[in-house]
Motif scaffolding. Sequence first.
Motif, mmCIF file in Angstrom:
data_model
loop_
_atom_site.group_PDB
_atom_site.id
_atom_site.type_symbol
_atom_site.label_atom_id
_atom_site.label_comp_id
_atom_site.label_asym_id
_atom_site.label_seq_id
_atom_site.Cartn_x
_atom_site.Cartn_y
_atom_site.Cartn_z
ATOM 1 N N HIS A 1 57.465 9.661 -10.590
ATOM 2 C CA HIS A 1 56.889 8.573 -11.390
ATOM 3 C C HIS A 1 56.385 9.026 -12.751
ATOM 4 N N VAL B 1 57.724 3.096 -9.062
ATOM 5 C CA VAL B 1 58.042 3.415 -7.666
ATOM 6 C C VAL B 1 57.422 2.427 -6.686
ATOM 7 N N ALA C 1 58.751 8.567 -2.871
ATOM 8 C CA ALA C 1 57.901 8.990 -3.991
ATOM 9 C C ALA C 1 56.449 9.210 -3.571
ATOM 10 N N GLN C 2 56.185 9.062 -2.286
ATOM 11 C CA GLN C 2 54.816 9.251 -1.806
ATOM 12 C C GLN C 2 54.475 10.742 -1.711
ATOM 13 N N PRO C 3 53.197 11.056 -1.766
ATOM 14 C CA PRO C 3 52.789 12.447 -1.536
ATOM 15 C C PRO C 3 53.405 12.978 -0.241
ATOM 16 N N PHE D 1 58.200 12.999 -4.573
ATOM 17 C CA PHE D 1 56.843 12.840 -5.096
ATOM 18 C C PHE D 1 56.744 13.466 -6.488
#
Lengths: 140, 140, 140, 140
Positions: free
Chosen positions: D89, D98, D79-81, D86
């Motif tokens: 959330h 997340v 879910a990170q950039p 991504f």
Amino acid sequence: MRQLPSVSLDEAREIIAAGENKAREVGQPANIAVVDAGGNLVAHARMDGAWIGSIDISINKAFTARAFDTQTGDLADNAQPGSQFFGIHVSNRGRVMVFAGGIPLQRDGQVVGAVGVSGGTGEQDQAIAEAAVAAFRPEG
Amino acid sequence: MRQLPSVSLDEAREIIAAGENKAREVGQPANIAVVDAGGNLVAHARMDGAWIGSIDISINKAFTARAFDTQTGDLADNAQPGSQFFGIHVSNRGRVMVFAGGIPLQRDGQVVGAVGVSGGTGEQDQAIAEAAVAAFRPEG
Amino acid sequence: MRQLPSVSLDEAREIIAAGENKAREVGQPANIAVVDAGGNLVAHARMDGAWIGSIDISINKAFTARAFDTQTGDLADNAQPGSQFFGIHVSNRGRVMVFAGGIPLQRDGQVVGAVGVSGGTGEQDQAIAEAAVAAFRPEG
Amino acid sequence: MRQLPSVSLDEAREIIAAGENKAREVGQPANIAVVDAGGNLVAHARMDGAWIGSIDISINKAFTARAFDTQTGDLADNAQPGSQFFGIHVSNRGRVMVFAGGIPLQRDGQVVGAVGVSGGTGEQDQAIAEAAVAAFRPEG
């Protein structure tokens, strides 16, 4: 039974007044809000000329600082991409503000409420919030 | 160009103070909020012991009174089942309050903001709101 | 400073257990929730087979009972069309429940939290909530 | 026809009790929530002193772990950039959490619910969630 010591309206007003003084010194009108031990709004003031988008932010910075017993500026570090709380900003129906300007109010080691400031740069908001908190007498 | 004459923070505070005096007289702690000509919050105060569910209501009674330039108690008549505005209470994302306690602030025939009171019966809220508005000087 | 006496987790569990006993007696599985003095959730339980739509309702009945220091069944009377609080059910972001099943928890004359029950008829929910509240010792 | 094997209220309580024991050991009061196979709340407990902002987060970590049959800590990586999920959330009306602390409950290779913990660092929440899940008997 638990006891939740909590900030009063009179105290909230002293806190806001101190924040306003600092805001005038800084030259940046601000929204200043105080919540109680339950995270519920006690008082809010928007100085003339302060951003209307900051009404919500000031109230929710105060909420956040009490909701997690932390300065929102400290939460910011942990809410960045790659950090342990990334994504926390969408919890609590959008009420979690993860940038500087929210500070818990403490007395005798307990969090009894929080102040939230929004109206300028993060640095300005933080400085105003710190001045506001400083007006809260640490002793019972 | 248009000019939006609007209530200032100092004026909002005088209005709230007058409302608080009336609330003490009535013996019912209340939430009192003032919005400006844009319908945006200028100041809010929750008296010690006032309902936490009334924070939102006081702010939104003030919003409603300015949003429609009407007393919320008057809007109530039109918002009942069978009346011309039935259903208006779900507009504006739940911000329209259709019961007594919200009153526009007027000067020189223009609405320049509004006050919203919540904390007791409709009659009490209305009396406190009227006392609050009365503190607003009618002349510029 | 104000003091907000508030229900503890242990107390919330005793309250919920008493509610469950009553629900079994009534023969209607229920959701039972307890909030503290700040209106924030302390504990929730959904009995096997109880409605999933009642999770939210039980939590918000408890919130409402504390938010206005009133039984939600009493609020119902005032929230009907033509009554003084008609429209209150859309305030507080949809968290105000205006039907029976929410009751404040009181000690020494102060509201220290509330219980909310949802799962059956209004009569059943109210009976379960009353049994739950009865398990809360009135003395400190 | 399908069968949805799902966690019961009794099981949810054992899971929460185990989480509380771990939280006491860790010295960090927490919110602990359990959802069933439908992703709907079965039980929640907020230990005395645990953050009020974590009520929502614990419930939604549990929801997320069941919603995607994954540990929320594992979802964090995705879910990170720059990662494949991504933006997830903001889906599900802000209910997708997340970061660590949500773990699916499995039996016979099927996800039958999930636990969510919020109250401390990601590491603490994860440790408490793992202890909670460990109390869930793997056999039917």
